[in-house]
Design a protein around this motif. Sequence first.
Motif: not given
Ligand code: NA7
Length: 531
Positions: A150, A152, A184, A188, A496
């Motif tokens: 993101p 930020f 996040g 992962s 997302n």
């Molecule tokens: P994910 O599942 O898309 O997780 C990304 C995380 O990052 C999720 O908790 C998001 O919160 C968080 N996020 C994204 N943008 C922000 C911002 N701007 N601020 C705070 N937090 C944020 O990715 P992964 O790599 O964990 O997993 C991907 C896939 O790989 C998984 O599902 C499996 O299939 C294997 P959010 O939920 O969007 O509020």
Amino acid sequence: MATAVKPDFDAVVVGAGFGGLVMLHRLRQHGFRARVLEAGSGIGGTWFWNRYPGARCDIESMEYSYQFSEELQQDWEWSERYATQPEILRYIEHVADRFDLRRDIQLDTRVNAAHWSHAESCWTIATDRQTVTARFLVMATGCLSSANIPDFPGRDSFAGKTYHTGRWPHGGVDFTGQRVAVIGTGSSAIQSIPLIAEQAAHLTVFQRTASFSIPAHNAPLDPEAVRKVKDDYAGFRAYNAAQAFGAHFSLPPVLAYGVDASERERVFEEHWQEGGLGFLSAFGDLLFDHMSNETAAEFVRAKIRGIVRDPTVAAKLSPKQVIGCKRLCVDTNYYATFNRPNVSLVDVSETPIEAITPRGVRVAGQEYAVDAIVFATGFDAMTGAVLAVDIRGTGGRSLREKWAAGPRTYLGVGTAGFPNLFLVTGPGSPSVLSNMVPAVEQHAAWIADCIGHLREHGFARIEADPAAEDAWVGHVNDVASLTVYPSCNSWYLGANVPGKPRVFMPYIGFPTYVAKCNEVAAKGYEGFALS
Ligand code: NA7
């Protein structure tokens, strides 16, 4: 092919992960000249890039492998119920060597553009190293490969080291003695947090949405269980392929409210003890009925309250949304990690991260000083890697423009206006809502057979029919609307990534989908125009 111009290759495949490798193998079996172009310095795709601590597959290893070769599936020995990233990468390397794939794979090559010439019936593909032509272009670029960091404010001002889970340094990272931020809490993060917490002096987790996670109960594979699968691997694969998600868990006919509360509790407990993604198959309607879903969600919330000692932290870690709506996670010690004295949780659901500063992360005016930041912020899923390439079809129309309001495909494999372009597990196919390895294999076989059919019948082009595409897009949405999936902000919907159109991208129902693909092929590629 019925055209005068002879391109450099029959097919160019972009990406050397699970999808690209089996695509190459299938094309070769048909006698086609193919070249795989891969941006990475090694093969493996997802399993080449995602080297963060704790990275492993949460589909069981006996299922997360190729089935095109009986000898291969008999010979390969997985060591654990869920394979680690290094073990999966070793497997992919083994496959590449065993089937002599490497001589047609060009590494360190990023594809920037692909332009279609109707007059010549071929694609001109521009990479950062050269330009090649091919009759067919196959995008095997992966559903989760375009990293999302993101924007930020101050993101680049941080004085310490930053990492993204999907772009992890090959030599690993030693966090010993460091203050670490993880931003996040998706899959992962959930896999890496327990291990980073063991190393770091202090770990601060920034959570926007709490995730539901089920224990993996990972263990070495029982040789007897392995023998049973191998005695009839084909039967095991066929059973899995007949299930909604193309993996061994089947949706039972029993519904959550078809039993009383104590029986429901017993069944959930049994599935919790079994562990893994199969938790959602405790009852047949958890993904279709909100009230039933809530019983499963509440069961997991109660588990979180039981594991996490501080009730305030437990409440923050308890997801409010529907379970399974966002990708369900599978973990080892995730919730318990928040009992450690060196781990703290910052809820950024209502007060978002304000800025990355030179010293750390600022939320609601408070700066959390850290030495390293891990962005576990996911991917521009399903369309990101395809649209990173400037793909132009008939009349020079760009795919980015065509998909500006969301991806539109026929079967997730072709898209109108882009002849001879194939997508491996594209949006509109089961892809991420199925076991990915069987999904890419099914596509690779179908695409290679399709190209074989064109050659056999003297056609130079194939293109999805706009009406068939419209009907398919409508069908994908109709199926999704029968489920709980569209009810939350997930990457399945593109929610997302700021500004990304909200469209449900995967097709739900692996067996129905495979039957449809087979029917389309049997009817001479119904819904495609062949010329
Ligand atoms: P994910 O599942 O898309 O997780 C990304 C995380 O990052 C999720 O908790 C998001 O919160 C968080 N996020 C994204 N943008 C922000 C911002 N701007 N601020 C705070 N937090 C944020 O990715 P992964 O790599 O964990 O997993 C991907 C896939 O790989 C998984 O599902 C499996 O299939 C294997 P959010 O939920 O969007 O509020």
